[in-house]
Every structure is written in C-alpha cells, then in structure tokens.
Design an enzyme around this catalytic site. Structure first.
Site, mmCIF file in Angstrom:
data_model
loop_
_atom_site.group_PDB
_atom_site.id
_atom_site.type_symbol
_atom_site.label_atom_id
_atom_site.label_comp_id
_atom_site.label_asym_id
_atom_site.label_seq_id
_atom_site.Cartn_x
_atom_site.Cartn_y
_atom_site.Cartn_z
ATOM 1 C CB CYS A 2 15.520 -50.573 -18.249
ATOM 2 S SG CYS A 2 14.193 -51.559 -18.918
ATOM 3 N NE ARG A 27 18.205 -41.540 -18.642
ATOM 4 C CZ ARG A 27 19.395 -41.860 -19.085
ATOM 5 N NH1 ARG A 27 19.618 -43.052 -19.538
ATOM 6 N NH2 ARG A 27 20.369 -41.006 -19.076
ATOM 7 C CD1 TRP A 74 9.201 -47.740 -21.416
ATOM 8 C CD2 TRP A 74 10.281 -49.098 -22.826
ATOM 9 N NE1 TRP A 74 8.718 -47.508 -22.680
ATOM 10 C CE2 TRP A 74 9.358 -48.322 -23.568
ATOM 11 C CE3 TRP A 74 11.077 -50.026 -23.503
ATOM 12 C CZ2 TRP A 74 9.210 -48.440 -24.937
ATOM 13 C CZ3 TRP A 74 10.922 -50.141 -24.871
ATOM 14 C CH2 TRP A 74 9.999 -49.355 -25.581
ATOM 15 C CG ASN A 110 18.858 -51.290 -17.764
ATOM 16 O OD1 ASN A 110 17.959 -51.603 -16.995
ATOM 17 N ND2 ASN A 110 19.521 -50.155 -17.669
ATOM 18 N N GLY A 111 18.065 -54.168 -21.165
ATOM 19 C CA GLY A 111 18.395 -54.805 -22.436
ATOM 20 C C GLY A 111 17.464 -55.963 -22.738
ATOM 21 C CD GLU A 494 10.394 -33.567 -34.592
ATOM 22 O OE1 GLU A 494 10.551 -34.732 -34.967
ATOM 23 O OE2 GLU A 494 10.463 -33.235 -33.396
ATOM 24 C CE LYS A 498 8.290 -34.244 -30.729
ATOM 25 N NZ LYS A 498 9.570 -34.434 -31.319
ATOM 26 C CD GLU A 501 7.290 -38.114 -29.513
ATOM 27 O OE1 GLU A 501 7.956 -37.171 -29.919
ATOM 28 O OE2 GLU A 501 7.812 -39.150 -29.071
ATOM 29 C CG HIS A 517 1.941 -39.268 -56.967
ATOM 30 N ND1 HIS A 517 1.750 -39.534 -58.298
ATOM 31 C CD2 HIS A 517 2.668 -38.116 -56.918
ATOM 32 C CE1 HIS A 517 2.357 -38.610 -59.022
ATOM 33 N NE2 HIS A 517 2.913 -37.735 -58.201
ATOM 34 C CE LYS A 616 14.336 -36.729 -23.719
ATOM 35 N NZ LYS A 616 13.669 -36.038 -24.831
#
Ligand code: AGP
Length: 621
Positions: A2, A27, A74, A110-111, A494, A498, A501, A517, A616
């Site tokens: 947001c 973002r 968002w 926002n929040g 990582e 990647k 996502e 295991h 973002k």
C-alpha cells in the site's frame, strides 16, 4: 504494498497525486484510487487496473482540486475489488449508498487494524452502513462519528481506539483546505512546500514536488493546511495531544522510475546491473575499518560478543550466508532469525549482542518490529545493512552500511541480495579485524577478491544462453528441488525462493546431506534437482548426495565450478561456472539461479516484475 499520497494546495494537485502513485507502483498493488475536495463535495475514482487507467478515469470524470488523497492498495482484508479500494468514504449513519460523489469523510490507510471487527459491530449498531470488507472503512466511519466541526479533534479522538499498525490520511467535506495524517507502525512523511503541504508513505512519491521532508515519528499526527502544518502526539501523562517539533530534512529522493533499456523486465535489468551495483557498493572502500559502518562502530565492535541477524525473505538468506562468514572468519557466534518469528518468541537477550538487520527497502514491518523488540530487551548495539539511506531502518539503527544497488523495481530481489552479501562480508572483515583475526595480508587478499567481483559476476552473466536452454524444461515442471551445502545452502534456498515467487513452480531447498532423511522420497524422473556445486571442502560429500539422486532416476541440473570434474551424462546436466571464488563464491553461485528463475518465469508467461499476491515493500505484518 500500500502507498499513500496526499496534498493541500491552491493548485490542482491531482497530477501530483497520480504521479506519486506511479512512483510507488513498483512496490506492488492490486487496486488504486484518488479522492478530492471539489465544488464543495467529495469526488473519487477507483480502479483495479493500473494507475495509468485510474488517470484516464480521473480525466474523464473531470476530477481536479487543490485538496486530495490517493492510494495504492495491496489487499489484506477483502478481495482486490473496486468496492474495497481506497479512498473510503463515510456518509454518516443511516446513509445508504456509497456513491462516487457523496460522503463527508474520505480516508486512505496503510497497515492493519486488528480490532476492526469489534469497531465494525459498534459502528453498525450506530447505523453506519459498510460497503467494503476492509478494516479501513471502520476508521472512516469512526472519524465521521467523532466529527463535530474540527477534523483534527475527530482524528485525535479516533486514534486511541485503533489497535494495530497504520498510516492514514483523511480529509473532510466541511474543511476544504485541510488533510490530517497520522502514523503508528507504518511509515509516513510530510513534504513541506511553499504555501502547500504534502504527505506520503515514502519521500520517493514526492520527488520533484518538494525535497523538504519531515520523517514523522510513531504516534505523530499532522495537520496539513495551505500555509502551515502542525504536528502533535498523545502525551501519556497529560492524556492530551501536545505539539511536537520535527526536523525538516532536505532529501534528494530518487524517483524510482528507471528506464528498462534493452531489457524485457526490470528483474532482468537488475540481474545484469549486478557488476555495477557491487562496484558502487565497494566504491569508497580502500581498507577495512569499523568506521565503514558509522561513527562509534569501533567501540561497539569491541564490546560485542555475538551477532544476532534479523531479516525476512531474501534478506534473511543473505543473513544466513553471512553466519558462515562471521563464525569462520570473525570467529563470532552468530544467530540468524526470521524477523516475524523473533518478535513473538521468548528469547534470551544479551546486551553484548550486535543486532544486525538486513533490508533492501528499510521499511519491512516485521524487521522493524523485530528490531524494536530487540531494543526493548536491552540490546542497544544495532546495525543495519540497507539499500535505502532515508529509510526507517537506517534511522532506527545506530550503525549502518548502505548498499548502493540503486532502486530495485522487480519484486524479486536480485541486486539488493548480492550487494547485501558484499556489505555483510565487509562487516565480517571489520569484526574479524577488531577481534584480532584479520592480518594485513588476509585483508589485502580479501580486498583483492572483492574488487575483482564485478568482473567475476560479468563472466557468470555470460552463462545466460545455457541457462535459457534449461529454463524451457523447467517451465514444464510443477516441482523442483534445490540442493546446497555449507555456505551455499542459503544460496539453494534463495534459488528456490526466486523460482517459486516468479514462476509459481513449487520449489524447496535442502542441505544436500539432509536429502536421505526425507526429501529423497520426492525424487523421480519428473523432479529436477538443482545443485549448487562449488569446488570447496564439501564437494566430495556433495557428489555422494548427487549419486543418491541419480540412483533414484532424478534429473540433476548442476552449477559446478570449473575444476570440479563433474561432467554431463544422461540425467546429469552441467553448467560450468567460470572460476571458483573461495569465501565469496555464494555471490557468484546465486546469479545463474536468478537467471534460471527469470527465464523459467518468462517461458511460463508470468508477470515477472509484479508476481501475483506479492509486494515489493512489505509494510504490514
Ligand atoms: C525477495 O525476492 C522478496 N520479494 C522478499 O522475500 C524480500 O526479500 C523480503 O520481503 C524482505 O524485504 P526487505 O529486504 O525490503 O526487508
């Protein structure tokens, strides 16, 4: 995530609001909207498309005024839909429709308001009709309910009723040249102009409008009018809001708008910018010294006996890699914690710990809260490795290393990660030096390797055509396994992050020795197993793990250092890395994994720079 922009001016501020939203667009958001005070009433336009479409709607509807607020949303509470998009209006109790040109209060937020259900029930009982599933709409109605001629009074009365995190901006039909904004747990800045004032969730949104910025502090409420602003906050003892003085800083916020140039996506551009980003991050380094991290670093580094790293997502994996460096080179006990876990966990505080936060944006709510939690437990030695010098994280930490990756637009972090690793390696060397574990010769060797990194990264980027060839096959899969050992295990993690996502392929990473295991049960001919294979002390162990996969018919895709003697054969595909890079090898090995994720996502036709459901900068819990 947001974003908020608001303004009070004599001129038409709609183009400024729209431009501000565009600067925050990268973002991630799923709807957007703008509301203004026009001809004595509130007008608004909202959209579930891009800000460019919102702009068209604004033009078509003739929306233009001197006072207004705008938002990119968002979704957290309520689906991404027009009726949930901000700004939200309150018409007062008993009003039926939430039409485009009615209402008394307009608000963006926002929040997350944690007690929204309780407030909603209370306001419904008072006759307020709800038109969205958002937690935000309750604030609009609450302010309306408390309004009796002065918007500041109403907002100040409403804020103590809210539990959770918020940044809000609100205006009222009955007070044409006024916006009230407040923050608690979500970032907000005031932009001071000449005869006009602005508010935004990030100074970047106001680039080109004003460079006179006040970073509002937790609990601040700001009253923006044409030629003045007034900041107040609730005083615990008096129970009243009292005036606050805040420093106005000159901030040359970059616009965030970067040209794509020859690239298809920002992510691809950012992958290829890594040699420059690393070179820039190392630019001012001629020798290792604690002062690289700020004044007073030597005293703090001398005092600390351990390191606690707090971060989320990719930044957490940078921290996980650094743990290996810190323990083996600086010989300092290090723990790495996911910020959202640490903040709620009972842990044993140690005031002699160096608390290191890692964040690209510097605004990640969980990491900021974890930092706050550490400090509340008496851990005052704080340092951040961060890419945004004006961010809350940098302001909240005593020491900082600012990476110079430049604005990262793609949601999937790439150049921010490799520059974080550079910053963390420098931290390792500085701590090693302070603790007597770094001689002049070793320092010179490490510096030489660091300086050669941009060239080494360039050579790895040249592997792109080979990675593209693999990506065609990956694009047809729904699952993938990533293996690594030692300090390349976080790199495997990582790589898996990647891939999942941006391509939406389910991917998991394991330390290769852990395969037998449990996860080995997943291995079939349909399962690509990506293996990070540097020529380090664990190579022979890793080769045995690869045999375990081969024996079960798994397909191995191996990124092997030049001299590993791992050769391609049936079921074993090899891309050879140009050189082995010792302790800094993770920085090289992550690059083909970024490329693999990128090209696989392209082959699957996903929205690479704005993957579904992701943002973002994650400024909510
Ligand atoms: C990485 O590709 C992510 N999109 C995400 O995991 C990110 O690293 C995380 O949200 C932390 O962000 P920060 O570095 O801005 O704090």
């Amino acid at each position: 995530m947001c974003g908020i922009v608001g303004a009070v001016s004599q001129r038409n501020i709609v183009p400024i609001l729209i431009e501000g939203l565009k600067r925050l667009e990268y973002r991630g958001y799923d709807s957007c909207g703008v509301a203004v005070h026009q001809s004595g009433e509130l007008k608004r336009a909202r959209s579930t498309s891009r800000v460019a479409e919102l702009n068209t709607a604004v033009d078509e509807d003739g929306i233009a005024a001197g006072t207004g607020i705008a938002h990119t949303r968002w979704a957290t509470h309520g689906a991404p839909a027009v009726h949930n998009a901000h700004p939200h209006f309150s018409h007062g109790p008993g009003a039926e429709a939430n039409s485009a040109s009615a209402g008394r209060i307009a608000l963006v937020h926002n929040g997350i308001i944690e007690n929204h259900e309780e407030l909603r029930a209370e306001l419904k009982a008072k006759g307020y009709a709800f038109t969205s599933q958002t937690d935000t709409e309750v604030i609009a109605h609450l302010v309306e309910h408390l309004y009796s001629g002065d918007l500041l009074d109403a907002v100040q009365a409403a804020l103590p009723r809210l539990k959770g995190a918020y940044a809000i901006a609100v205006f009222c039909r009955d007070e044409p040249h006024r916006v009230i904004a407040a923050r608690e747990g979500s970032p907000l800045v005031l932009g001071v102009g000449e005869g006009e004032n602005f508010v935004a969730s990030d100074a970047m949104a106001l680039a080109g409008v004003t460079d006179q910025i006040v970073y509002l502090e937790e609990g601040d409420v700001v009253d923006l009018q044409l030629g003045r602003y007034w900041i107040s906050r609730l005083h615990a003892e008096s129970g009243r809001f009292e005036a606050q003085q805040r420093e106005v800083k000159t901030v040359h916020a970059h616009s965030g708008a970067a040209e794509l140039g020859p690239y298809r996506h920002y992510m691809q551009k950012e992958i290829f910018e890594q040699p420059t980003a690393i070179a820039n991050t190392l630019e001012a380094i001629s020798s290792i010294s604690p002062e690289l991290f700020g004044d007073g670093a030597y005293r703090i580094f001398k005092e600390v006996d351990s390191v606690l790293i707090l971060a989320c997502g990719t930044s957490y994996y940078a921290g996980s890699t650094a743990k290996y460096w810190l323990e083996s080179i600086a010989k300092i006990p290090t723990s790495v914690e996911i910020a959202s876990e640490y903040r709620y966990r009972d842990s044993v505080p140690n005031p002699r710990t160096l608390v290191v936060t890692i964040s690209q944006s510097g605004e990640t709510a969980d990491t900021l809260a974890a930092l706050k939690h550490a400090r509340a437990q008496g851990m005052e030695h704080t340092l951040t490795v961060c890419n945004v010098s004006t961010s809350a994280m940098v302001r909240e930490c005593k020491l900082a290393y600012i990476t110079r990756a430049g604005a990262e637009i793609g949601v999937a972090s790439t150049k921010a990660f490799t520059t974080q690793l550079v910053g963390l390696f420098l931290l390792t060397l500085a701590l090693a030096q302070t603790r007597g574990h770094l001689g002049d010769e070793q320092e010179a060797e490490h510096l030489k390797a660091l300086r050669h990194l941009p060239v080494a990264v360039q050579a790895v980027l040249a592997l792109e055509p080979q990675v593209i060839a693999w990506s065609e096959e990956f694009a047809r899969k729904e699952n993938a396994l990533f293996l690594g050992r030692g300090l390349h295990y976080p790199i495997a993690l990582e790589g898996a992050l990647k891939l999942k996502e941006i391509s939406y392929i389910h991917a998991e990473a394991y330390p290769a020795g852990e395969l037998k295991h449990g996860p080995l049960a997943l291995v079939t001919a349909e399962m690509p197993v990506v293996t990070v294979a540097p020529n380090d002390a664990l190579l022979e162990k890793l080769k045995s793990n690869m045999q375990e996969v081969r024996a079960r018919g798994g397909q191995l895709f191996v990124f092997a250092d030049a001299d590993t003697a791992i050769e391609s054969e049936a079921g074993l595909h090899v891309i050879r890395m140009p050189e082995h890079y010792g302790a800094l090898s993770p920085i090289l090995h992550v690059i083909p994994l970024q490329l693999l994720a990128y090209h696989t996502a392209c082959a699957r036709g996903t929205d690479v720079d704005k993957p579904r459901n992701l943002a973002k900068s994650v400024t909510v819990e």
